[in-house]
Write a protein that holds these residues in place. Structure first.
Motif, short mmCIF file in Angstrom:
data_model
loop_
_atom_site.label_atom_id
_atom_site.label_comp_id
_atom_site.label_asym_id
_atom_site.label_seq_id
_atom_site.Cartn_x
_atom_site.Cartn_y
_atom_site.Cartn_z
N UNK A 18 -38.11 -30.54 -36.00
CA UNK A 18 -37.36 -29.76 -37.20
C UNK A 18 -36.52 -30.94 -37.66
N UNK A 19 -36.47 -30.46 -39.18
CA UNK A 19 -35.73 -31.27 -40.31
C UNK A 19 -34.99 -30.33 -40.79
N UNK A 20 -33.56 -30.62 -40.91
CA UNK A 20 -32.56 -29.62 -41.59
C UNK A 20 -31.83 -30.68 -42.55
N UNK A 21 -31.77 -30.00 -43.84
CA UNK A 21 -31.05 -30.97 -44.96
C UNK A 21 -30.14 -30.29 -45.67
N UNK A 33 -28.72 -37.80 -38.89
CA UNK A 33 -28.52 -37.90 -37.25
C UNK A 33 -30.05 -37.31 -36.93
N UNK A 34 -30.33 -38.17 -35.56
CA UNK A 34 -31.44 -37.75 -34.85
C UNK A 34 -30.80 -37.33 -33.52
N UNK A 35 -31.06 -35.85 -33.33
CA UNK A 35 -30.61 -35.01 -32.25
C UNK A 35 -31.62 -34.87 -31.22
N UNK A 188 -40.65 -31.47 -30.01
CA UNK A 188 -40.34 -30.16 -29.51
C UNK A 188 -38.94 -30.21 -29.29
N UNK A 189 -38.07 -31.28 -28.91
CA UNK A 189 -36.69 -31.30 -28.43
C UNK A 189 -35.98 -32.14 -29.48
N UNK A 190 -36.36 -32.40 -30.67
CA UNK A 190 -35.70 -33.20 -31.77
C UNK A 190 -35.49 -32.45 -33.01
N UNK A 191 -34.28 -32.56 -33.38
CA UNK A 191 -33.68 -32.30 -34.79
C UNK A 191 -33.21 -33.40 -35.47
N UNK A 192 -33.84 -33.69 -36.86
CA UNK A 192 -33.29 -34.48 -37.59
C UNK A 192 -32.45 -33.89 -38.43
#
Length: 427
Positions: A18-21, A33-35, A188-192
């Motif tokens: 997932x990418x959120x901006x 941030x890479x979560x 599946x376990x990463x958010x940018x």
């Protein structure tokens, strides 16, 4: 599949990343941030500290960049680079001039996708972390919180040191590190999360290109928190210090509990600032402590309300008595309207000010998307806070600030007879 949510843009790759901006056009900077959805509570006793060790090792070199190149690429253009591991997340982050964002994305994604984890670096970093563990053990104001966590969540990963133990870190092998990283560092376990003077579309294209080959996996679950306490708990660590350090805690609410904002307001009233009750009673009126404050902790399935204080060695019993009395008071008498509205105003001001900085905003978005799979706007949160009533405060205070829900850790030179007196106070 792009969704615009109150100035937040979000997209999802086919592999689940997932990418959120959030576009902040008036800023020069961008924060990235890479979560990863993994932290200390996904470990067991025998591999405690492995998530934190992987975070350290990821800076030591990748297939594309040496350890020096990682730092120089970012710092050489005026950026800052950092990372943190918490109980539920690991985050690699940078703040950089917005036009350099593609470079930052290259470097951070390389640390996530292709770290080297060389044997030499592993041994070196293990010894660095062992020194870190010893350092915190020597800092009573830090170590006392560890003692408190062990009382609140005994024999559970939440009650163990994030950095691990001397035994668990010493025993870690490269195969353990590689296996753990593979288990959790997948799309599946990463958010940018990105905020600043940026365009969602161009970042989306770059993120898709970089992460397209990454394969999704089944997400591993962490061990549920078990909360079973029916009487107050206390632990004492004898140390010949100039000042005694206290950490107290009550089991409280999980991250998404309907009364979460009530806990936040109780924190402001009790110990968030210099206008708080504990600061006034314990420090200003009675001179019992130099440093005192409260701190709520929220997790996926549990939470806690922490109180910390640095106290004169001879005034520990008096300080604890005063603190316990203040918590009893807020359960018995409603908060005055003026104090209530001040707490709400403080909460609103702090929230809105934290939105101004690109880095703070990136953390705000990343943590929410990682934990809740959605981002609440400041407006939504302020509306929720506004709905809290004075009655809510008293109801929640009565639920949380109970004697049988109380734990206390003390580090200082207290003799057994003083420890016994303190035990009497908290019973």
């Amino acid at each position: 599949n792009l969704a615009i949510h109150d100035m937040y843009e979000k997209s999802r790759l086919d592999n689940g990343l997932r990418l959120v901006t959030h576009k902040m056009p008036e800023r020069s900077s961008a924060a990235l941030g890479i979560w990863i959805g993994v932290g200390g509570r996904y470990e067991e006793k025998k591999n405690k500290g492995i998530a934190h060790l992987i975070e350290h090792l990821s800076f030591k070199g990748t297939k594309k960049y040496s350890a020096n190149a990682i730092k120089e690429k970012i710092e050489g253009v005026g950026g800052s680079l950092n990372a943190f591991t918490s109980e539920e997340f690991t985050c690699y982050l940078t703040k950089i001039i917005a036009k350099r964002l593609p470079l930052a994305l290259e470097v951070l994604s390389s640390m996530i996708l292709e770290p080297l984890f060389s044997e030499k670096d592993l041994e070196k970093e293990k010894s660095v972390i062992l020194e870190e563990i010893k350092m915190y053990r020597d800092l009573p104001q830090a170590y006392v919180n560890e003692l408190l966590e062990a009382l609140l969540w005994p024999e559970h990963p939440l009650g163990m040191n994030l950095a691990g133990t001397m035994e668990s870190v010493s025993a870690m092998k490269r195969s353990h590190v590689v296996d753990f990283q593979h288990m959790f560092y997948h799309p599946e376990n990463i958010v940018v999360s990105v905020s600043g003077d940026i365009e969602h579309k161009s970042i989306d294209a770059r993120v898709s290109e970089i992460f397209k080959k990454a394969k999704p996996k089944e997400n591993a679950r962490c061990k549920k928190a078990i909360v079973s306490q029916d009487k107050p708990r206390a632990t004492f660590f004898y140390k010949d210090t100039e000042q005694s350090h206290l950490a107290m805690g009550y089991h409280a609410y999980r991250r998404e509990h309907p009364d979460r904002h009530v806990v936040g307001l109780l924190h402001i009233i009790m110990g968030a600032n210099m206008s708080s009750r504990l600061f006034n009673e314990v420090r200003e009126k009675k001179g019992l402590a130099y440093e005192i404050g409260t701190h709520p902790r929220y997790f996926d399935d549990t939470g806690a309300f922490f109180i910390h204080a640095g106290v004169d060695n001879h005034k520990v019993t008096a300080a604890i008595t005063t603190i316990v009395k203040e918590f009893s008071k807020i359960t018995k008498s409603p908060v005055k309207k003026s104090e209530f509205s001040r707490a709400k105003e403080y909460c609103t001001g702090q929230l809105l000010m934290s939105m101004e900085d690109t880095l703070d905003h990136m953390v705000w978005m990343g943590e929410q998307e990682m934990a809740l799979r959605r981002i609440k706007s400041a407006r939504e949160i302020l509306d929720e806070i506004n709905k809290v009533t004075i009655d809510d405060l008293q109801r929640v205070a009565q639920d949380i600030f109970r004697n049988d829900n109380f734990s206390l850790a003390v580090i200082g030179p207290q003799k057994p007879e003083v420890q016994a007196k303190i035990q009497d106070v908290v019973q």
